[in-house]
Structure formats: structure tokens, C-alpha cells
Design a protein around this motif. Structure first.
Motif, PDB file in Angstrom:
ATOM      1  N   ASN A  93      35.561  29.612  46.000  1.00  0.00           N
ATOM      2  CA  ASN A  93      35.599  30.421  44.591  1.00  0.00           C
ATOM      3  C   ASN A  93      37.176  30.759  44.052  1.00  0.00           C
ATOM      4  OD1 ASN A  93      34.010  32.130  42.178  1.00  0.00           O
ATOM      5  ND2 ASN A  93      32.635  33.146  43.428  1.00  0.00           N
ATOM      6  N   VAL A  94      37.424  30.759  43.163  1.00  0.00           N
ATOM      7  CA  VAL A  94      38.336  31.430  42.943  1.00  0.00           C
ATOM      8  C   VAL A  94      38.284  31.974  42.255  1.00  0.00           C
ATOM      9  CG1 VAL A  94      40.572  30.644  41.402  1.00  0.00           C
ATOM     10  CG2 VAL A  94      39.207  29.061  41.992  1.00  0.00           C
ATOM     11  N   PHE A  95      37.059  32.949  41.851  1.00  0.00           N
ATOM     12  CA  PHE A  95      36.795  34.027  40.675  1.00  0.00           C
ATOM     13  C   PHE A  95      36.557  35.470  42.087  1.00  0.00           C
ATOM     14  CE2 PHE A  95      36.205  30.571  38.817  1.00  0.00           C
ATOM     15  CZ  PHE A  95      36.691  30.379  37.692  1.00  0.00           C
ATOM     16  N   ASP A  96      36.527  35.005  43.527  1.00  0.00           N
ATOM     17  CA  ASP A  96      36.767  36.749  43.426  1.00  0.00           C
ATOM     18  C   ASP A  96      38.259  36.381  44.635  1.00  0.00           C
ATOM     19  OD1 ASP A  96      35.875  35.119  45.855  1.00  0.00           O
ATOM     20  OD2 ASP A  96      34.622  35.392  46.210  1.00  0.00           O
ATOM     21  N   ILE A  97      38.527  38.109  43.707  1.00  0.00           N
ATOM     22  CA  ILE A  97      39.506  38.405  44.383  1.00  0.00           C
ATOM     23  C   ILE A  97      39.580  38.956  44.755  1.00  0.00           C
ATOM     24  CG2 ILE A  97      41.951  39.432  43.137  1.00  0.00           C
ATOM     25  CD1 ILE A  97      41.331  38.106  40.789  1.00  0.00           C
TER      26      ILE A  97
ATOM     27  N   ASN B  93      31.005  42.114  39.536  1.00  0.00           N
ATOM     28  CA  ASN B  93      31.572  40.890  40.114  1.00  0.00           C
ATOM     29  C   ASN B  93      31.680  40.757  38.742  1.00  0.00           C
ATOM     30  OD1 ASN B  93      33.768  39.089  40.688  1.00  0.00           O
ATOM     31  ND2 ASN B  93      32.723  38.360  42.215  1.00  0.00           N
ATOM     32  N   PHE B  95      33.382  38.116  38.343  1.00  0.00           N
ATOM     33  CA  PHE B  95      34.289  36.610  38.175  1.00  0.00           C
ATOM     34  C   PHE B  95      33.581  35.482  38.176  1.00  0.00           C
ATOM     35  CE2 PHE B  95      37.391  40.134  38.299  1.00  0.00           C
ATOM     36  CZ  PHE B  95      37.730  39.737  37.401  1.00  0.00           C
ATOM     37  N   MET B 154      42.028  29.602  34.787  1.00  0.00           N
ATOM     38  CA  MET B 154      42.204  30.432  36.431  1.00  0.00           C
ATOM     39  C   MET B 154      41.658  29.612  37.399  1.00  0.00           C
ATOM     40  SD  MET B 154      41.228  34.436  37.159  1.00  0.00           S
ATOM     41  CE  MET B 154      39.761  34.796  37.229  1.00  0.00           C
TER      42      MET B 154
END
Lengths: 277, 277
Positions: A93-97, B93, B95, B154
DNA sequence: ACAAAAACTGCAAAATCATGCATTAGTAGG
DNA sequence: CCTACTAATGCATGATTTTGCAGTTTTTGT
């Protein structure tokens, strides 16, 4: 009648042979081969069952369990009661930074919320501090925000009352921001009330400095386009230096750190005329 | 002779077992799988009902309840009287983007991977199907991709060999895409080899149609800028209609669905000359 | 307030697992 | 060739986990 049964018997014998073949096919398998087989099976079926494997490989369940434990400790699969499943892709999951020291950053940006007012035109650079800031912008703020950072745009797109404009261009992939001439062109045409600039490094002599040339250019343009320039950063950025200059301290209006504004580590910055929040 | 019958009996038992296995497909499900199933179901339907799950998985309601309690304590869902609902507060979140029917979409986009080649210039619209596509683009593909969708950008920013260009403009916040004249201007200057367009609706007469006017304009420009036009969508989009036209079928080169290309539901589309993958 | 549905609790049976130990096979060294 | 050593495996045993059931409590709708 008898013949039919006989035929069936022959057929079943054949089937039996195949079964036996399948059963004993893997008899003299090395452990490494077995592990490979298990991994293949796991990918095929999304799971493996201990008893099935023991049957298929003609081994005791104990051995299979030991195999699974071994593969589990190597993080190649996840052992569960009864078998094993695929290890869940953590960073798929690229999206959790991941934000390091998020609490500290929250403390910093909370101070800066007082700088926000309705109907402002705002430019925000990238960086995790600005991302935390974006998260905490009050839901009732009505404003126009320009940014060239993907994560910040994602965050702000959840905001009901903000006009959000993304500044396009070539992506700098690791930082997830756009860079280059396209960005400069757009930024230089903005007339913003305030801009929030993340800082790689800051010191008394050189002011803000950046690790990347392209980013430094974009930030210069941001500063040029804004009436008021705010930079937020943690105190460990103080008195450090990077190759590419952005601006000196006189061009900064406000800096925000987690320190008390009266802290002695900020003395020299205060003397230079920048407002410290 | 007796032995033969005994053997037949064993064989039939085996066959019977296989039947039973197929019948109770979920019978040998691992707990971990069950949890995954429940979570998937929860995302699809926004809720799960204890009795339904017990029936579907052929387990006692007590077990389901224990599962739900476990998932609840892990904060993966919220247990309520009669079942469970999605845990709210996803604003924490932004994201993680929920993709409905991700498996189906994977099936669709996997077919389309064959359309990719090194050194192509590609335009991708938004939409969750395209997002799944972006995830599955092979890591060794070298290409230039233009997009105006934040999530897709992303995703692609993780890709080592892709030159990624984000098309900036005003954000349409719910769809997380940019729209407006800025986007059109940039798109109309691109000379792309291929574009991948998500579809809100498609039917024989009107072709592709969109729910939003602005999006429809952008997609028109995309089609204009590309040598080859590909649209991927699930079959439930077939024979539906939205207010704003994008293009008729003759302007589409390829459509991709989860159906077999020879499926009769695609007959009329095939007749119109569009290639079906 | 009451009946029905759902949930919880304790319990027991079955499945699965961890551990220690014995056996086997392969290997290195004398 | 023999011996000692190690790794791998299977088995026995006791512990742990899972699951369904029965009885009780809580929640819901009327």
C-alpha cells in the motif's frame, strides 16, 4: 455385468496408480525443494493446509509444521492455526505514509494554525511536516491552496471548504512532488497571501538551504509569489546546511519549531528579525 | 472379487469426498482466510450479518461472533447487534482507498497488460480500475505516463522505470482528479501512443458517457491526443448511460471487461468494430 | 413489559501444536 | 572401514486452540 465391474476395476486400478504416483512422487525430496513446493502451492492457492501438505508430500505433519515455522521465521509466509497464508504485503500500500516523530510535528504545526484565515490564498510545499499541517487544518477554513505535493493534495482533497489547485509537472518520485519548469511557471504566476515551506536545513548565514537543486528553485519561486513566508521545522534542522540555497533569513517572515519562542537556541534567529512562533 | 468391490467402494468414497468438498467449499477454511473473507465482504457490502456469514461459511453463529469480536478488538471493524459494520473515522488515513471488487478488476486489467510496451507514451485517466492497473504494471516497463489522478500518480511514483508527469489544475476533490482548462491545455499538447480511459457507462448508441461534464471534456481531449484508445470496465457498465457524451464506439480501439471476448453480451459491441480483449 | 433474536459464558470434544526423545541417513575425519 | 557428529524426521505426550452446544443474559421491536 461382471465385465462391467471388471472394467471399472481396471480403471480404478489405473486411477489408483496415478494416486500412488502422486503420493510418492515427492518421496526423496530435499528440504529446499519442499520449501519451494510449499511456496509455489501457497501462491497458487493463497494458502496451504498442514494436513494436505503432509498427505501430498508423504511426510508427517510435524515435519510440515517445522517447515512452515522455518518459512514463517524467514517472513516468507505467515503461519496460522491449521496451515499458513501469504504474508500480507506491508508496503504494497503506497498510500500509508510513515511520518517520523508525528507527535513533535503536530506540536509544531498546531502553533501555525493561528496564521490561517478565511479567504487566504496559500501555497504549500511538500514534506511530512506540511502533511501533518494539512491534516490539522480546521474543517471550516475557507481558502485556496496551491500545492505540488501528492500526499498533501490527497490529504486536502478530504477538506470540504478548500479550493485545491495542484501544480502539475514531472514527478520527483521519491519525494512525491512535481518539479521543473512547468512548476516554476505556474508558481510564478500565483499571488499568494502566505506560503508554508518545509525546510531541509537552516542556519544563520545561508538561511534556508536544500539538498536538491530543483526543489530549491521551486521554493525560490514560492517565496517570490507570496506576501508572507512561513517555515516550519523541528529544532534539529537548526544550524545545518545543504548544497543549494533557497533564501536568507531576511526573506523569511515567520519560523515555527517545537521550541519555546524564547528558547536560547533561537536567540540568533530572533535577532535577525524573523518572527518566531 | 470381494477385493474388487472393496476397492470400488474406496474409490467411490473418494469421489464422494470430492463432491462433499466442492459442496462445502469453505469447509476447510483456515481462520485467517475466514477473517479475510469477512473483511472483503464487509468492504463490498458496507456491513456483514452474523447469520448470513454462518450460513455462507457453514459454521455456527458462535464462531462467527468470536471472529467478529476478534476483528473488532483489532479495530478492523465495529461489531454491532446482529453483525458488524465498517470502522468509521477513515479521515484519519485518507490514503487507503477502498477498491470494490478488486479481484474482478485485477482480472480485467491483467488482460490489458499485454498492450504495454517499452518506450510508449501513455495517458491514464482516473478511476479505481485504472488504479488497479497501475498497481500491476510490471516493474521493468520503461515508459512515460501522463495522469491527472492523484491516487494513480501516488501508485506510479513507486515505479522505478516510469517517467511520470502529473497534469495539474483544479482538484475535483471527491474523485481526486484535476479538471478544467489547465488540464485540457496540457492534454491537448500530448502526443500519446495509447490512453487508458475508465468508463462510467457505455452503450451501443451513445458510446462512452460520463456523469460529470468536466470529466467528459477531459476524456475527449485524451482520446484526441492518443493513437490508440483503450477502455477497461466491468460488465455491469455495459448498456448504461450518463448525461455527458465522451465518444462513440468507433473512436474506441479496444475495450476490456472481465467477460470472455466471445461472450454474447459483447456481440453488438464486437459488430461495431471495436476490438475486445 | 414481553417475546424473539442475538449475544455471552462455561464446558467438552476434536484438531492442531510444541517439545523431548529415539531413529535414521548422510558426512567428515581418523 | 569405523566412529562420531549433525541434520532431518517421526512418534508420543501434554498443552493450546478452535469449535459447537447448552444454559443464561442482553438487546430489540412491538
Amino acid at each position: 455385468m461382471i465385465l462391467q465391474f471388471l472394467w471399472l476395476f481396471l480403471i480404478s486400478n489405473k486411477i489408483f496408480d496415478i494416486f500412488v504416483m502422486n503420493f510418492n512422487f515427492y518421496k526423496n525430496m530435499l528440504k529446499a525443494e519442499r520449501h519451494k513446493y510449499i511456496m509455489t502451492k501457497l501462491i497458487e492457492d493463497q494458502k496451504v493446509v498442514t494436513t494436505d501438505l503432509a498427505l501430498a508430500l508423504d511426510l508427517s505433519e510435524d515435519t510440515i509444521r517445522r517447515d512452515l515455522n522455518e518459512l514463517d521465521s524467514k517472513k516468507l509466509l505467515e503461519k496460522v492455526y491449521g496451515g499458513a497464508v501469504q504474508v500480507k504485503e506491508k508496503s504494497d500500500n503506497v498510500f500509508d505514509i510513515a511520518i517520523v516523530a508525528e507527535e513533535q510535528k503536530k506540536k509544531i504545526v498546531t502553533k501555525a494554525l493561528s496564521l490561517l484565515h478565511d479567504d487566504q490564498v496559500i501555497i504549500m510545499s511538500g514534506g511530512s511536516t506540511n502533511l501533518v499541517f494539512a491534516k490539522l487544518i480546521p474543517a471550516d477554513l475557507k481558502a485556496t491552496i496551491y500545492t505540488y505535493s501528492l500526499p498533501i493534495a490527497m490529504q486536502l482533497s478530504q477538506h470540504p471548504n478548500i479550493d485545491l489547485i495542484f501544480i502539475g509537472g514531472k514527478m520527483q518520485k521519491n519525494a512525491m512532488v512535481t518539479i521543473g519548469m512547468d512548476v516554476i511557471q505556474v508558481v510564478s504566476k500565483i499571488k499568494a497571501d502566505i506560503c508554508f515551506i518545509g525546510a531541509s536545513s537552516i542556519n544563520i548565514k545561508q538561511g534556508l538551504t536544500e539538498v536538491g537543486y530543483e526543489i530549491s528553485i521551486v521554493k525560490k519561486a514560492m517565496i517570490e509569489a507570496s506576501d508572507r513566508v512561513v517555515s516550519m521545522f523541528a529544532s534539529n534542522k537548526l544550524n545545518t546546511k545543504m548544497p543549494h540555497g533557497v533564501c536568507d533569513l531576511t526573506q523569511l517572515d515567520t519560523i515555527v519549531t517545537e521550541l519555546d519562542p524564547e528558547d536560547e537556541r533561537l536567540d540568533e534567529y530572533r535577532k535577525s528579525g524573523v518572527f518566531i512562533l
